[in-house]
Design a protein around this motif. Structure first.
Motif, PDB file in Angstrom:
ATOM      1  N   PHE A  22     -61.570  56.772  27.887  1.00  0.00           N
ATOM      2  CA  PHE A  22     -60.395  56.528  28.714  1.00  0.00           C
ATOM      3  C   PHE A  22     -60.220  57.662  29.718  1.00  0.00           C
ATOM      4  N   ASN A  23     -59.837  57.295  30.944  1.00  0.00           N
ATOM      5  CA  ASN A  23     -59.523  58.282  31.977  1.00  0.00           C
ATOM      6  C   ASN A  23     -58.014  58.484  31.991  1.00  0.00           C
ATOM      7  N   LEU A  24     -57.548  59.647  31.528  1.00  0.00           N
ATOM      8  CA  LEU A  24     -56.121  59.915  31.408  1.00  0.00           C
ATOM      9  C   LEU A  24     -55.542  60.625  32.623  1.00  0.00           C
ATOM     10  N   ALA A  25     -56.370  60.855  33.649  1.00  0.00           N
ATOM     11  CA  ALA A  25     -55.887  61.535  34.850  1.00  0.00           C
ATOM     12  C   ALA A  25     -54.899  60.634  35.600  1.00  0.00           C
ATOM     13  N   ALA A  26     -53.782  61.220  36.066  1.00  0.00           N
ATOM     14  CA  ALA A  26     -52.767  60.513  36.849  1.00  0.00           C
ATOM     15  C   ALA A  26     -52.302  59.229  36.163  1.00  0.00           C
ATOM     16  N   THR A  27     -52.125  59.293  34.843  1.00  0.00           N
ATOM     17  CA  THR A  27     -51.638  58.133  34.095  1.00  0.00           C
ATOM     18  C   THR A  27     -50.215  57.800  34.530  1.00  0.00           C
ATOM     19  N   PRO A  28     -49.928  56.547  34.927  1.00  0.00           N
ATOM     20  CA  PRO A  28     -48.576  56.208  35.400  1.00  0.00           C
ATOM     21  C   PRO A  28     -47.517  56.414  34.324  1.00  0.00           C
ATOM     22  N   ALA A  29     -46.299  56.703  34.774  1.00  0.00           N
ATOM     23  CA  ALA A  29     -45.171  56.814  33.862  1.00  0.00           C
ATOM     24  C   ALA A  29     -44.913  55.468  33.201  1.00  0.00           C
ATOM     25  N   THR A  44     -33.645  41.924  17.493  1.00  0.00           N
ATOM     26  CA  THR A  44     -34.851  42.530  16.935  1.00  0.00           C
ATOM     27  C   THR A  44     -35.038  43.954  17.450  1.00  0.00           C
ATOM     28  N   ALA A  45     -33.963  44.576  17.942  1.00  0.00           N
ATOM     29  CA  ALA A  45     -34.075  45.909  18.528  1.00  0.00           C
ATOM     30  C   ALA A  45     -34.052  46.984  17.454  1.00  0.00           C
ATOM     31  N   GLN A  46     -34.742  48.102  17.714  1.00  0.00           N
ATOM     32  CA  GLN A  46     -34.687  49.266  16.844  1.00  0.00           C
ATOM     33  C   GLN A  46     -34.900  50.509  17.677  1.00  0.00           C
ATOM     34  N   GLU A  47     -34.513  51.669  17.138  1.00  0.00           N
ATOM     35  CA  GLU A  47     -34.648  52.925  17.859  1.00  0.00           C
ATOM     36  C   GLU A  47     -36.100  53.393  17.817  1.00  0.00           C
ATOM     37  N   LEU A  48     -36.695  53.603  18.999  1.00  0.00           N
ATOM     38  CA  LEU A  48     -38.095  54.009  19.097  1.00  0.00           C
ATOM     39  C   LEU A  48     -38.235  55.187  20.054  1.00  0.00           C
ATOM     40  N   VAL A  49     -39.278  55.979  19.839  1.00  0.00           N
ATOM     41  CA  VAL A  49     -39.612  57.053  20.766  1.00  0.00           C
ATOM     42  C   VAL A  49     -40.085  56.431  22.076  1.00  0.00           C
ATOM     43  N   ILE A  50     -39.584  56.931  23.196  1.00  0.00           N
ATOM     44  CA  ILE A  50     -39.965  56.398  24.499  1.00  0.00           C
ATOM     45  C   ILE A  50     -41.373  56.886  24.850  1.00  0.00           C
ATOM     46  N   PRO A  51     -42.318  56.000  25.166  1.00  0.00           N
ATOM     47  CA  PRO A  51     -43.623  56.458  25.663  1.00  0.00           C
ATOM     48  C   PRO A  51     -43.454  57.198  26.983  1.00  0.00           C
ATOM     49  N   ASP A  52     -44.287  58.201  27.220  1.00  0.00           N
ATOM     50  CA  ASP A  52     -44.230  58.947  28.471  1.00  0.00           C
ATOM     51  C   ASP A  52     -45.090  58.310  29.547  1.00  0.00           C
ATOM     52  N   ALA A  53     -46.169  57.652  29.145  1.00  0.00           N
ATOM     53  CA  ALA A  53     -47.111  57.121  30.122  1.00  0.00           C
ATOM     54  C   ALA A  53     -47.796  55.884  29.555  1.00  0.00           C
ATOM     55  N   ILE A  54     -48.416  55.128  30.444  1.00  0.00           N
ATOM     56  CA  ILE A  54     -49.121  53.910  30.033  1.00  0.00           C
ATOM     57  C   ILE A  54     -50.283  53.662  30.989  1.00  0.00           C
ATOM     58  N   ILE A  55     -51.423  53.322  30.441  1.00  0.00           N
ATOM     59  CA  ILE A  55     -52.574  52.909  31.254  1.00  0.00           C
ATOM     60  C   ILE A  55     -52.559  51.396  31.327  1.00  0.00           C
ATOM     61  N   SER A  56     -52.565  50.850  32.532  1.00  0.00           N
ATOM     62  CA  SER A  56     -52.442  49.402  32.694  1.00  0.00           C
ATOM     63  C   SER A  56     -53.684  48.669  32.175  1.00  0.00           C
ATOM     64  N   MET A  57     -53.451  47.453  31.705  1.00  0.00           N
ATOM     65  CA  MET A  57     -54.527  46.595  31.204  1.00  0.00           C
ATOM     66  C   MET A  57     -55.277  46.005  32.407  1.00  0.00           C
ATOM     67  N   VAL A  58     -56.367  46.659  32.799  1.00  0.00           N
ATOM     68  CA  VAL A  58     -57.146  46.228  33.961  1.00  0.00           C
ATOM     69  C   VAL A  58     -58.126  45.123  33.584  1.00  0.00           C
ATOM     70  N   VAL A  59     -58.677  45.176  32.380  1.00  0.00           N
ATOM     71  CA  VAL A  59     -59.692  44.220  31.933  1.00  0.00           C
ATOM     72  C   VAL A  59     -59.000  42.933  31.489  1.00  0.00           C
ATOM     73  N   ASP A  60     -59.236  41.833  32.236  1.00  0.00           N
ATOM     74  CA  ASP A  60     -58.628  40.566  31.840  1.00  0.00           C
ATOM     75  C   ASP A  60     -59.471  39.875  30.779  1.00  0.00           C
ATOM     76  N   LEU A  61     -58.983  38.729  30.300  1.00  0.00           N
ATOM     77  CA  LEU A  61     -59.636  38.049  29.179  1.00  0.00           C
ATOM     78  C   LEU A  61     -61.057  37.628  29.510  1.00  0.00           C
ATOM     79  N   ARG A  91     -47.739  64.296  25.423  1.00  0.00           N
ATOM     80  CA  ARG A  91     -47.316  62.994  25.954  1.00  0.00           C
ATOM     81  C   ARG A  91     -47.597  61.929  24.908  1.00  0.00           C
ATOM     82  N   LEU A  92     -46.755  60.907  24.877  1.00  0.00           N
ATOM     83  CA  LEU A  92     -47.042  59.705  24.102  1.00  0.00           C
ATOM     84  C   LEU A  92     -47.512  58.654  25.100  1.00  0.00           C
ATOM     85  N   ILE A  93     -48.771  58.220  24.960  1.00  0.00           N
ATOM     86  CA  ILE A  93     -49.395  57.326  25.930  1.00  0.00           C
ATOM     87  C   ILE A  93     -49.759  56.009  25.259  1.00  0.00           C
ATOM     88  N   LEU A  94     -49.533  54.895  25.955  1.00  0.00           N
ATOM     89  CA  LEU A  94     -49.984  53.584  25.492  1.00  0.00           C
ATOM     90  C   LEU A  94     -51.307  53.243  26.172  1.00  0.00           C
TER      91      LEU A  94
END
Length: 291
Positions: free
Chosen positions: A186-193, A83-100, A253-256
């Motif tokens: 959203f706080n985008l400061a120091a967003t992890p790679a 199920t693989a395909q060529e995709l642009v690599i995201p540069d950064a991601i904000i972790s999912m802190v809020v649980d269910l 940047r492409l951010i998730l």
């Protein structure tokens, strides 16, 4: 699976933990280099994806995922074959802190406050990551026009600076208007790679908008804000002339971004809701849809 401590994966069988690298921020990409190479984006990778057969949504997955439920329509899928395909690599991601559980409590408070005790049933909450392009822009807008002073037109002119950081444009068509309204929270400061480990247990909507097109939208937004400032600072202006040629996008940047999505029905009206996965803020779409 990914845990909402912002830093690790945990094994559901033995409870051992694996740290994720959150110290390294997501690097900004040079816009001029990206456009000069004729591609309009950075390099791609072969990534694991799936397309929902129910609603057609396309998702990026962590490499170890074997099954998944669609974050939009809830239909279950077992991943079979390549199920693989060529995709642009995201540069950064904000972790999912809020649980269910916290997302549920925030949603309950919102329903009590906004719906004033009405017995509206919400749909199940589903967590996912949504992609956004974030741009930095710099430059200025020279302008001229006629201002009304003592009921007489007076020539005026000036040059308004343009310095904007992290102007965000949703990179997928689904929920784009709702996400656009939630973006300022959203706080985008120091967003992890970006690290694919963050996606353990979470689907991510595949980027659908080309970076160069998103850059034009970001530039248009900045110009709109500057023209509004020029008018507010100079009162009534007539025959306003201006040039935007000196405004440039310098980096991107492409951010998730993590969100929870749900909705409720009121009569024949369906209302979609989104919860910020970083801080728990709940937002309902303004333009409601008819079922």
């Amino acid at each position: 699976v990914y845990t909402p401590d912002g830093a690790s994966l945990v094994c559901e069988n033995c409870s051992s933990r694996q740290k994720l690298n959150t110290a390294s921020p997501g690097a900004e990409q040079d816009f001029f280099v990206a456009m000069a190479n004729g591609k309009g984006f950075q390099k791609t990778i072969s990534a694991k994806t799936f397309q929902c057969q129910g609603c057609g949504a396309n998702f990026l997955l962590a490499p170890t995922e074997l099954s998944v439920a669609c974050a939009y329509c809830g239909s279950p899928h077992v991943l079979v074959g390549d199920t693989a395909q060529e995709l642009v690599i995201p540069d950064a991601i904000i972790s999912m802190v809020v649980d269910l559980e916290y997302a549920k409590s925030q949603l309950l408070q919102w329903v009590k406050k906004k719906l004033h005790g009405q017995n509206e049933r919400t749909r199940p909450l589903r967590g996912l990551y949504l992609p956004v392009w974030a741009f930095n822009l710099i430059g200025s807008i020279p302008w001229s026009g006629q201002a009304v002073r003592n009921k007489r037109p007076v020539p005026v002119s000036g040059e308004h600076p343009a310095i904007y950081n992290d102007v965000c444009i949703p990179a997928s068509a689904r929920l784009d208007r709702l996400l656009q309204e939630l973006l300022p929270d959203f706080n985008l400061a120091a967003t992890p790679a970006y690290n694919p480990g963050f996606l353990a247990g979470w689907p991510a909507q595949v980027c659908e908008k080309v970076m160069s097109d998103a850059a034009l939208e970001a530039r248009s937004i900045c110009v709109h804000h500057i023209l509004r400032d020029i008018r507010s600072q100079n009162g009534e202006l007539n025959n306003l002339l201006y040039s935007v040629s000196a405004i440039s996008v310098t980096s991107y940047r492409l951010i998730l971004l993590p969100v929870w999505v749900t909705g409720y029905s009121s009569g024949k009206t369906a209302v979609r809701l989104m919860i910020n996965g970083q801080n728990g803020k709940v937002l309902a779409e303004k333009n409601q849809t008819r079922q």
